[in-house]
Design a protein around this motif. Structure first.
Motif, PDB file in Angstrom:
ATOM      1  N   LYS A  38       0.833  -1.204   0.000  1.00 12.26           N
ATOM      2  CA  LYS A  38       0.000   0.000   0.000  1.00 12.26           C
ATOM      3  C   LYS A  38       0.871   1.259   0.000  1.00 12.26           C
ATOM      4  O   LYS A  38       0.511   2.277   0.573  1.00 12.26           O
ATOM      5  N   THR A  39       2.022   1.164  -0.675  1.00 10.42           N
ATOM      6  CA  THR A  39       2.933   2.306  -0.744  1.00 10.42           C
ATOM      7  C   THR A  39       2.559   3.288  -1.832  1.00 10.42           C
ATOM      8  O   THR A  39       3.019   4.419  -1.834  1.00 10.42           O
ATOM      9  N   ASP A 113      -0.019  -4.538   6.112  1.00 15.76           N
ATOM     10  CA  ASP A 113       0.093  -3.608   5.009  1.00 15.76           C
ATOM     11  C   ASP A 113       1.482  -2.993   5.064  1.00 15.76           C
ATOM     12  O   ASP A 113       1.954  -2.581   6.127  1.00 15.76           O
ATOM     13  N   LYS A 115       3.567   0.105   4.066  1.00 17.73           N
ATOM     14  CA  LYS A 115       3.298   1.499   3.725  1.00 17.73           C
ATOM     15  C   LYS A 115       4.595   2.281   3.651  1.00 17.73           C
ATOM     16  O   LYS A 115       5.642   1.834   4.116  1.00 17.73           O
ATOM     17  N   LYS A 134      -4.338   1.849  10.659  1.00 17.26           N
ATOM     18  CA  LYS A 134      -3.421   2.974  10.584  1.00 17.26           C
ATOM     19  C   LYS A 134      -2.490   2.928  11.775  1.00 17.26           C
ATOM     20  O   LYS A 134      -2.881   2.525  12.863  1.00 17.26           O
TER      21      LYS A 134
END
Length: 140
Positions: A38-39, A113, A115, A134
């Motif tokens: 998810k970068t 994820d 990131k 998050k």
């Protein structure tokens, strides 16, 4: 005095079965992790926790990958990460300096994820967070 053939065979079978059981026990004691990129960019030569993951396209995910162990800081993954994004080497974000809650897990299944933190101008760092979650510095 010679050992009878039947005893040799029995000993061989017991030894072989013991080795198989021991190897199975050792192999089942690992942690399995799936990574979602998810970068916003493709990552080449991705390495996580010393394991070469390879190339991971933006928005795609890996299969579950087995690790002998994986480091966490509390419940947040905290392993070494490196890769190449846009022909530039990118490393992990060392966001924790205290270390009082650091621990190592060696079993279980997780989905993380991957990131990219770009809060510092002209610099990018990679970090992991639980899937669809998050990390504490991201806007809620």
């Amino acid at each position: 005095m010679a050992i009878p053939k039947q005893k040799k065979t029995t000993f061989f079978i017991i030894t072989l079965l013991s080795i198989i059981v021991l190897c199975s026990f050792i192999n089942f004691r690992s942690i399995h992790i799936k990574f979602h990129n998810k970068t916003g960019e493709d990552i080449d030569s991705l390495v996580i926790a010393g394991t070469l993951i390879g190339n991971v396209k933006n928005g795609s995910s890996t299969e579950y990958i087995s690790f002998k162990q994986f480091k966490f800081d509390g419940s947040i993954p905290y392993e070494q990460i490196s890769g190449i994004i846009s022909n530039k080497k990118v490393n992990q974000l060392n966001w924790s300096w205290c270390g009082t809650e650091r621990n190592t897990q060696s079993k279980g299944s997780y989905i993380f994820d991957l990131k990219k933190d770009t809060r510092i101008k002209d610099t990018s760092y990679l970090y992991l967070v639980a899937h669809n979650q998050k990390i504490f510095w991201e806007e809620k």
